[in-house]
Design an enzyme around this catalytic site. Structure first.
Site, PDB file in Angstrom:
ATOM      1  N   LYS A 169       0.797  -1.157  -0.020  1.00 25.35           N
ATOM      2  CA  LYS A 169      -0.114  -0.156   0.047  1.00 25.35           C
ATOM      3  C   LYS A 169       0.696   1.160   0.069  1.00 25.35           C
ATOM      4  O   LYS A 169       0.409   2.280  -0.391  1.00 25.35           O
ATOM      5  CB  LYS A 169      -0.886  -0.088   1.194  1.00 25.35           C
ATOM      6  CG  LYS A 169      -1.831  -1.172   1.109  1.00 25.35           C
ATOM      7  CD  LYS A 169      -2.555  -1.501  -0.212  1.00 25.35           C
ATOM      8  CE  LYS A 169      -3.546  -2.447  -0.100  1.00 25.35           C
ATOM      9  NZ  LYS A 169      -3.106  -3.984   0.486  1.00 25.35           N
TER      10      LYS A 169
ATOM     11  N   TYR B 284      -3.073 -12.504   3.355  1.00 26.09           N
ATOM     12  CA  TYR B 284      -2.638 -12.154   2.132  1.00 26.09           C
ATOM     13  C   TYR B 284      -1.299 -12.990   1.644  1.00 26.09           C
ATOM     14  O   TYR B 284      -1.478 -13.957   0.927  1.00 26.09           O
ATOM     15  CB  TYR B 284      -2.251 -10.559   1.845  1.00 26.09           C
ATOM     16  CG  TYR B 284      -3.317  -9.754   1.700  1.00 26.09           C
ATOM     17  CD1 TYR B 284      -4.474  -9.646   0.963  1.00 26.09           C
ATOM     18  CD2 TYR B 284      -3.434  -9.434   3.064  1.00 26.09           C
ATOM     19  CE1 TYR B 284      -5.835  -8.884   1.199  1.00 26.09           C
ATOM     20  CE2 TYR B 284      -4.737  -8.176   3.296  1.00 26.09           C
ATOM     21  CZ  TYR B 284      -5.696  -8.068   2.231  1.00 26.09           C
ATOM     22  OH  TYR B 284      -6.702  -7.328   2.490  1.00 26.09           O
TER      23      TYR B 284
ATOM     24  N   TYR C   2     -11.756 -15.077   2.913  1.00 23.94           N
ATOM     25  CA  TYR C   2     -11.297 -14.074   3.183  1.00 23.94           C
ATOM     26  C   TYR C   2     -10.807 -13.830   4.665  1.00 23.94           C
ATOM     27  O   TYR C   2     -11.586 -13.955   5.637  1.00 23.94           O
ATOM     28  CB  TYR C   2     -11.827 -12.516   2.694  1.00 23.94           C
ATOM     29  CG  TYR C   2     -10.863 -11.614   3.212  1.00 23.94           C
ATOM     30  CD1 TYR C   2      -9.917 -11.040   2.550  1.00 23.94           C
ATOM     31  CD2 TYR C   2     -11.409 -10.786   4.295  1.00 23.94           C
ATOM     32  CE1 TYR C   2      -9.346  -9.936   2.497  1.00 23.94           C
ATOM     33  CE2 TYR C   2     -10.912  -9.515   4.514  1.00 23.94           C
ATOM     34  CZ  TYR C   2      -9.528  -9.364   3.756  1.00 23.94           C
ATOM     35  OH  TYR C   2      -8.892  -8.008   4.194  1.00 23.94           O
TER      36      TYR C   2
HETATM   37  C1  LIG Z   1      -3.873  -5.177   0.441  1.00 30.84           C
HETATM   38  C2  LIG Z   1      -3.071  -6.170   0.565  1.00 30.84           C
HETATM   39  C3  LIG Z   1      -2.707  -7.061  -0.732  1.00 30.84           C
HETATM   40  C4  LIG Z   1      -3.802  -7.122  -1.786  1.00 30.84           C
HETATM   41  O1  LIG Z   1      -3.367  -6.108  -2.766  1.00 30.84           O
HETATM   42  P1  LIG Z   1      -4.693  -5.628  -3.651  1.00 30.84           P
HETATM   43  O2  LIG Z   1      -3.674  -4.302  -4.557  1.00 30.84           O
HETATM   44  O3  LIG Z   1      -5.520  -5.232  -2.781  1.00 30.84           O
HETATM   45  O4  LIG Z   1      -4.914  -6.508  -4.616  1.00 30.84           O
HETATM   46  C5  LIG Z   1      -1.949  -8.271  -0.750  1.00 30.84           C
HETATM   47  N1  LIG Z   1      -1.111  -8.276   0.582  1.00 30.84           N
HETATM   48  C6  LIG Z   1      -1.131  -7.516   1.396  1.00 30.84           C
HETATM   49  C7  LIG Z   1      -0.171  -7.564   2.601  1.00 30.84           C
HETATM   50  C8  LIG Z   1      -2.077  -6.447   1.421  1.00 30.84           C
HETATM   51  O5  LIG Z   1      -2.315  -5.636   2.578  1.00 30.84           O
END
Ligand SMILES: *Cc1c(COP(=O)(O)O)cnc(C)c1O
Length: 342
Positions: free
Chosen positions: A54, A294, A268
């Protein structure tokens, strides 16, 4: 240094990340599987508020917010969202206030989930917290952000809203168009790149950037939020939106979209056995921490690919960060780990 990818150089951007991030081989995991050479790009080390993907995405949102003269950032996400934690840090660095809306996306979560991890960090940044009772209503969550924005405007503030739903320009994906350029500069060719596919900003941005630069490396998105059938049209849509933002032809073809949702169950923000294996094995072989939502799932998908690969191949895992959520998942993880503390 100009990127020369459509209008990318002319869009407002506020540098927040420490890049280029390291790209290195994982020697012990490579030896463990005895197949392809396994590489990792360390976007967990982007340097903003403990790092993650991010940081790259926020550069374009914060750039736009500054260009509009905003004094407050408003954002929505899961209770253990990394995006909101990093947005809080970014807003503070720019002298702005931060409002975070927490969605209840994950069922049966613990008290610690609502107290520790990312949420604790967001509170250190002095974020004003709002709650939203649903987790699958993106348009509703965005409408609630507008309500917060209107309340602030009535008080004379100038809020900038980072939207969640599909109808809004995916400025954050541009951060991964930049990352694609960076990856090409790093010079190592890969047979496949494996990356988390959540909102799709990272997946779509990376894929778009590579194709725009003439790089044909397959990009495999590991579904962490919704299944492949639901995710594919979103990635196609995101790529077209990126093309619109950059005022250029969309170089991504439908056959470029590769998604795998084997690791998604039970849904999720919930782990399965393969995810626990990925988190513990990566830590114990490489010293690298993954997150439960993730990158644990994505590494599990990467391991599945590694098992199917040949020694002549080079595979790349994009580490997108998220480790603060480990602390929010203590109740899920703790009982599964080696030995008991007391
Ligand atoms: C938000 C996030 C993702 C996914 O990224 P997107 O751009 O929303 O698909 C993957 N890994 C982490 C650690 C995240 O915070």
């Amino acid at each position: 240094m100009p990127y020369n990818i459509g209008a990318l150089d002319s869009l407002p951007r506020s540098v927040l990340s420490q890049t280029p991030t390291a790209l290195h081989k994982m020697p012990n995991l490579t030896a463990h599987f005895g197949t392809a050479n396994l590489f990792i790009k360390r976007d967990d080390c982007t340097g903003l508020a403990l790092g993650g993907n991010k940081a790259r995405q926020l550069e374009f949102y914060l750039g736009q917010a500054e260009a509009e003269g905003a004094d407050t950032i408003i954002i929505t996400g899961a209770v253990q969202s990394n995006f909101t934690r990093m947005a809080a840090a970014a807003a503070r660095m720019k002298g702005m206030d931060i409002h975070i809306q927490l969605e209840e996306r994950v069922a049966n979560t613990s008290e610690i989930y609502h107290r520790s991890g990312n949420l604790l960090l967001s509170r250190i940044y002095g974020a004003t917290l709002h709650t939203y009772p649903y987790g699958e209503d993106e348009a509703g969550a965005d409408n609630a952000l507008e309500d917060i924005a209107n309340t602030l405007r009535a008080k004379g503030q100038r809020p900038y809203v980072i939207h969640l739903s599909q109808g809004h320009a995916p400025l954050g994906a541009l951060g991964y168009v930049v990352a694609a350029h960076e990856l090409c500069q790093q010079g190592q060719p890969f047979d496949e790149i494996i990356v988390a596919s959540g909102s799709g900003a990272t997946h779509a941005g990376l894929l778009f950037g590579l194709r725009a630069l003439g790089n044909r490396t397959p990009v495999r998105g590991i579904c962490v939020r919704r299944d492949a059938a639901a995710q594919a049209p979103r990635i196609i849509d995101r790529c077209q939106q990126i093309a619109n933002l950059l005022k250029m032809e969309n170089p991504v073809k439908p056959e470029d979209i590769s998604l795998n949702d084997d690791m998604l169950p039970p849904g999720y923000g919930k782990m399965n056995e393969a995810v626990i294996e990925a988190i513990t094995l990566t830590a114990q072989k490489e010293g690298i921490l993954l997150d439960p939502v993730y990158t644990g799932k994505t590494m599990a998908g990467f391991f599945a690919r590694a098992r199917q690969s040949k020694p002549s191949q080079n595979l790349l895992f994009i580490h997108t960060g998220g480790q603060p959520a480990l602390f929010g998942y203590e109740d899920d993880l703790g009982p599964l780990l080696s030995d008991t503390p007391f």
